[in-house]
Scaffold this motif. Sequence first.
Motif, mmCIF file in Angstrom:
data_model
loop_
_atom_site.group_PDB
_atom_site.id
_atom_site.type_symbol
_atom_site.label_atom_id
_atom_site.label_comp_id
_atom_site.label_asym_id
_atom_site.label_seq_id
_atom_site.Cartn_x
_atom_site.Cartn_y
_atom_site.Cartn_z
ATOM 1 N N THR A 220 -0.677 -4.992 -7.853
ATOM 2 C CA THR A 220 -1.896 -4.297 -7.440
ATOM 3 C C THR A 220 -1.486 -3.381 -6.294
ATOM 4 N N PRO A 221 -2.390 -2.488 -5.830
ATOM 5 C CA PRO A 221 -1.992 -1.663 -4.678
ATOM 6 C C PRO A 221 -1.780 -2.471 -3.407
ATOM 7 N N ARG B 36 -3.123 9.299 -13.990
ATOM 8 C CA ARG B 36 -3.893 10.015 -12.980
ATOM 9 C C ARG B 36 -4.990 10.842 -13.637
ATOM 10 N N LEU C 12 -7.696 8.601 -14.898
ATOM 11 C CA LEU C 12 -8.584 8.057 -13.860
ATOM 12 C C LEU C 12 -9.533 9.135 -13.340
ATOM 13 N N SER D 174 -5.930 7.567 -3.176
ATOM 14 C CA SER D 174 -6.068 6.232 -3.758
ATOM 15 C C SER D 174 -5.992 6.305 -5.284
ATOM 16 N N LYS E 261 -2.320 6.480 -6.085
ATOM 17 C CA LYS E 261 -1.707 5.180 -5.859
ATOM 18 C C LYS E 261 -2.002 4.253 -7.035
ATOM 19 N N GLN E 262 -3.274 4.228 -7.459
ATOM 20 C CA GLN E 262 -3.646 3.375 -8.592
ATOM 21 C C GLN E 262 -2.851 3.763 -9.839
ATOM 22 N N VAL F 55 0.630 2.490 -9.613
ATOM 23 C CA VAL F 55 0.670 1.045 -9.853
ATOM 24 C C VAL F 55 0.576 0.758 -11.350
ATOM 25 N N LEU F 56 -0.304 1.473 -12.034
ATOM 26 C CA LEU F 56 -0.433 1.270 -13.482
ATOM 27 C C LEU F 56 0.887 1.557 -14.191
#
Length: 525
Positions: A359-360, A432, A435, A478, A481-482, A485-486
């Motif tokens: 996770t972040p 990205r 999202l 953010s 960042k997510q 992480v993915l």
Amino acid sequence: MQDSLVEYGARRVIITITAILCALLEIVDSTIVNVALNEMKGNLGATLSEVGWVITAYAIGNVIIVPMTSWLSQQFGRRNYFAASIIIFTVFSFLCGNATNIWELVFFRLMQGIGGGALLVTSQTIITESYPIEKRSMAQAIYGLGVIIGPTLGPPLGGYIVDNFSWPYIFYINIPIGIAATLMTLQFVRSPKYAEKRKVSDVDWLGIALLAVTVGSLQFILERGHEEDWFASGMIVAFTVTAVLGFILFLWRELTFKYPIVELRVLKNGNLRIGTMMSFVLGFGLYGSTFVVPLYTQSILGWTALQSGALMIPAALTTAFMMPIIGRLLSKGAKQQILVSLGLFLFFIYSFWGYKILTPDTSKDAFFWMLIVRGAGLGLLFIPITSLSLSTLKGQEIGQGAAFTGMMRQLGGSFGIAAITTFIANAGQKYRLNLISHLDETDFAVQQRLQALKASFMAKGMTPDAAMNAAYKMLDLSVTKQATVLSYMDVFLYLGVIFLVCIPFILFIKERKTKEKIDLSEAMH
């Protein structure tokens, strides 16, 4: 090979220590630099992609020299060759620390890699031949400890040195060790007497050149491909063509020349072929995962080099603890296939676990057991794969087979790291976009979040406009960042699948007819 090289008592202890010191020197040096790249970049005024060459050059030097080692130690006598390698390595370590611009440093690293490649392979042969046959598995385990703990020691040690001293000291630290190792080698190591020298006219010069060109180009493509945007760059295309042509000519040359520098006919052996492929996968997993975890903890969780290096230590200790046990099991006659399959399965569990916990803001404790599983899996893979590949070879073939597995492990590592960097960058962009398409400015939750961020920035004394901009920036960060992480999660998932797919292949390997002990002596280059 005569048993006259077997040593007893204090001499054996001293030889073992010398050889492990040298193997560690070479392995720690391949990872210790990773931590210091930022410092070097500022200090030598280089760009990030130029500084990447410091790692690339060393890897290229290593990969070129490894297949030639067994031939070189015949040519010059093992002791002289080993001592000369240590001296080359040490001298260029000193020069690396004194480099004044980035390209000087890169050239010195290439030379250091050429010295270093020999340390790894020859130190293994030396350790194994100093032990009587029935203790060989144990000797392998001792050597394996060095090989697996080395990459883990690099980053924390480098982090400590860079924090408290300056980057040249990561090279200077080799000097006293190198001097001690040279003296000990000249004093205690003995050369075997099993091959006459070749005349200069019999040396496969063309083979050497083709090998260097092919492997060097391949390593270059793998290390630089991502930065140069793969085949969009003319340079990468040129190197790919070179590598392919070089490879074809090299095969032709080695199969037709009377005294080839690399004996390809060894690969007629089925087990060695499977073992060579497995070594590639092992390199992929070993270096790939050693690369992903610190990268993730530093770039996403913001840890220091020292912290992320220390995270890997328990896993390395687990492997260290497993090694002698596996050595014992193998000499008791445990089936290698079963051990390797178990190891691959543990690696799958480790990867899947990684996929689940990223996770972040994953906590430090979450990694602990996952990395312990990785350590156990590595322990189960390392010795059995090597002994499996070499189990049906005899005499001089062993050294030649070992050079193949060693080279494939190195190349597997480079392939792994290249594939992972490219994958993370591409998957990150894809996620990205995905999202962002869900972030709708008219959405109530999005507005609430932006207003909250804006208010907190205004409280710090920003104007409303600046605060709104900052709020958008924060949201953007953010999301990025997510997305990253993915893509790390995917890396873990896919690594796990690769290991799972390998299991059925292992179970196909044919047993050795005779029940004699496998001589692992030259196994683990």
